[in-house]
Design a protein around this motif. Sequence first.
Motif, mmCIF file in Angstrom:
data_model
loop_
_atom_site.group_PDB
_atom_site.id
_atom_site.type_symbol
_atom_site.label_atom_id
_atom_site.label_comp_id
_atom_site.label_asym_id
_atom_site.label_seq_id
_atom_site.Cartn_x
_atom_site.Cartn_y
_atom_site.Cartn_z
ATOM 1 N N SER A 38 2.879 -46.163 9.776
ATOM 2 C CA SER A 38 2.073 -45.624 8.682
ATOM 3 C C SER A 38 2.906 -44.817 7.681
ATOM 4 C CB SER A 38 0.961 -44.739 9.233
ATOM 5 O OG SER A 38 1.511 -43.534 9.724
ATOM 6 N N ARG A 39 4.115 -44.456 8.078
ATOM 7 C CA ARG A 39 4.998 -43.712 7.179
ATOM 8 C C ARG A 39 6.179 -44.604 6.812
ATOM 9 N NH1 ARG A 39 8.981 -38.697 7.890
ATOM 10 N NH2 ARG A 39 9.207 -38.267 5.661
ATOM 11 N N PRO A 40 6.235 -45.045 5.569
ATOM 12 C CA PRO A 40 7.332 -45.940 5.158
ATOM 13 C C PRO A 40 8.704 -45.346 5.477
ATOM 14 C CG PRO A 40 5.665 -45.819 3.448
ATOM 15 C CD PRO A 40 5.306 -44.773 4.479
ATOM 16 N N GLY A 41 9.530 -46.144 6.118
ATOM 17 C CA GLY A 41 10.887 -45.723 6.460
ATOM 18 C C GLY A 41 11.021 -45.040 7.811
ATOM 19 N N ALA A 42 9.911 -44.683 8.426
ATOM 20 C CA ALA A 42 9.967 -43.998 9.724
ATOM 21 C C ALA A 42 10.435 -44.964 10.810
ATOM 22 C CB ALA A 42 8.618 -43.409 10.088
ATOM 23 N N LYS A 43 11.305 -44.465 11.689
ATOM 24 C CA LYS A 43 11.821 -45.264 12.799
ATOM 25 C C LYS A 43 11.555 -44.608 14.155
ATOM 26 C CE LYS A 43 13.913 -48.313 10.149
ATOM 27 N NZ LYS A 43 12.983 -49.247 9.583
ATOM 28 N N SER A 44 11.163 -43.346 14.129
ATOM 29 C CA SER A 44 10.898 -42.613 15.369
ATOM 30 C C SER A 44 9.841 -41.552 15.064
ATOM 31 C CB SER A 44 12.183 -41.961 15.899
ATOM 32 O OG SER A 44 12.634 -40.970 14.992
ATOM 33 N N VAL A 87 -0.911 -29.921 9.935
ATOM 34 C CA VAL A 87 -0.311 -31.142 9.373
ATOM 35 C C VAL A 87 -0.552 -31.168 7.865
ATOM 36 C CG1 VAL A 87 -0.538 -33.660 9.283
ATOM 37 C CG2 VAL A 87 -0.336 -32.505 11.493
ATOM 38 N N LYS A 88 -1.766 -30.844 7.471
ATOM 39 C CA LYS A 88 -2.126 -30.848 6.050
ATOM 40 C C LYS A 88 -1.395 -29.720 5.306
ATOM 41 C CE LYS A 88 -6.377 -31.909 5.458
ATOM 42 N NZ LYS A 88 -7.843 -31.859 5.421
ATOM 43 N N THR A 89 -1.418 -28.510 5.859
ATOM 44 C CA THR A 89 -0.790 -27.350 5.219
ATOM 45 C C THR A 89 0.720 -27.524 5.083
ATOM 46 O OG1 THR A 89 -2.494 -25.884 6.091
ATOM 47 C CG2 THR A 89 -0.422 -24.857 5.425
ATOM 48 N N GLU A 90 1.344 -28.058 6.117
ATOM 49 C CA GLU A 90 2.796 -28.245 6.095
ATOM 50 C C GLU A 90 3.208 -29.486 5.303
ATOM 51 O OE1 GLU A 90 4.988 -26.136 6.943
ATOM 52 O OE2 GLU A 90 3.875 -24.765 8.234
ATOM 53 N N ASP A 91 2.225 -30.271 4.875
ATOM 54 C CA ASP A 91 2.470 -31.471 4.076
ATOM 55 C C ASP A 91 3.422 -32.434 4.781
ATOM 56 O OD1 ASP A 91 2.088 -33.166 1.888
ATOM 57 O OD2 ASP A 91 3.804 -32.326 0.804
ATOM 58 N N VAL A 92 3.070 -32.734 6.048
ATOM 59 C CA VAL A 92 3.818 -33.711 6.828
ATOM 60 C C VAL A 92 2.846 -34.813 7.250
ATOM 61 C CG1 VAL A 92 5.534 -32.049 7.648
ATOM 62 C CG2 VAL A 92 3.501 -32.491 9.036
ATOM 63 N N VAL A 93 3.381 -35.920 7.712
ATOM 64 C CA VAL A 93 2.548 -37.006 8.223
ATOM 65 C C VAL A 93 2.379 -36.790 9.720
ATOM 66 C CG1 VAL A 93 2.368 -39.498 8.534
ATOM 67 C CG2 VAL A 93 3.411 -38.580 6.447
ATOM 68 N N GLY A 94 1.143 -36.794 10.185
ATOM 69 C CA GLY A 94 0.892 -36.591 11.605
ATOM 70 C C GLY A 94 -0.479 -37.081 12.005
ATOM 71 N N PHE A 95 -0.598 -37.507 13.256
ATOM 72 C CA PHE A 95 -1.838 -38.069 13.770
ATOM 73 C C PHE A 95 -2.156 -37.441 15.121
ATOM 74 C CE2 PHE A 95 0.403 -41.056 11.140
ATOM 75 C CZ PHE A 95 -0.567 -41.445 10.225
ATOM 76 N N ASN A 96 -3.369 -36.905 15.247
ATOM 77 C CA ASN A 96 -3.819 -36.305 16.504
ATOM 78 C C ASN A 96 -4.632 -37.307 17.313
ATOM 79 O OD1 ASN A 96 -2.836 -33.715 15.993
ATOM 80 N ND2 ASN A 96 -4.672 -33.121 14.898
ATOM 81 N N PHE A 97 -4.426 -37.287 18.595
ATOM 82 C CA PHE A 97 -5.283 -38.042 19.505
ATOM 83 C C PHE A 97 -5.182 -37.393 20.868
ATOM 84 C CE2 PHE A 97 -1.204 -39.882 20.320
ATOM 85 C CZ PHE A 97 -1.222 -40.329 21.627
#
Length: 171
Positions: free
Chosen positions: A41-47, A71-81
């Motif tokens: 989901s994040r272009p260029g991500a490998k890990s 995740v939103k405040t720090e402006d990073v891509v992240g997914f919780n489950f």
Amino acid sequence: MTQSICSDDYGAADFRFTSNESERKHLWSARHKLYYASINSRPGAKSALVTDACVPLSKFADLVTATAEDVKTEDVVGFNFGHAGDGNFHCILPLCEDDGKDYLERVHRVNDNLIQRTIEAGGTCTGEHGIGYGKMKYLPKQYGEGGVEFMRKIKKAIDPANIMNPGKIVE
């Protein structure tokens, strides 16, 4: 009841459960593919940095919500489950090889906040995947210096040559 809480109280768009073995395997297959879907989901991500914590069920929704806000405040891509039935949850934070120092610091802040909140809520930073190198610094807060020293003594008694997982859990 669980479906009602997730859908009505917390806005879950989709909720599935089953006791049928083949359907259960299908649902778990989706869960196991979540890591790769998150990275893709994040272009260029490998890990990814994958967090792992376990909290009392009464605190589960609060911790997942707070992590999503981080995740939103720090402006990073992240997914919780997570596994809502046992209090275990994860946040997958996809990483690119060219992520700068600032981005990585923000990713690690999300992880640190998650673990700090987990311990303060009476949970454990170990979740289901253990301590390893990344969580050693949290052990004194979770178990106290005396608890960590006791672990060191047990480790030394069982493994005096330090050949089993050297440098992990306790040094």
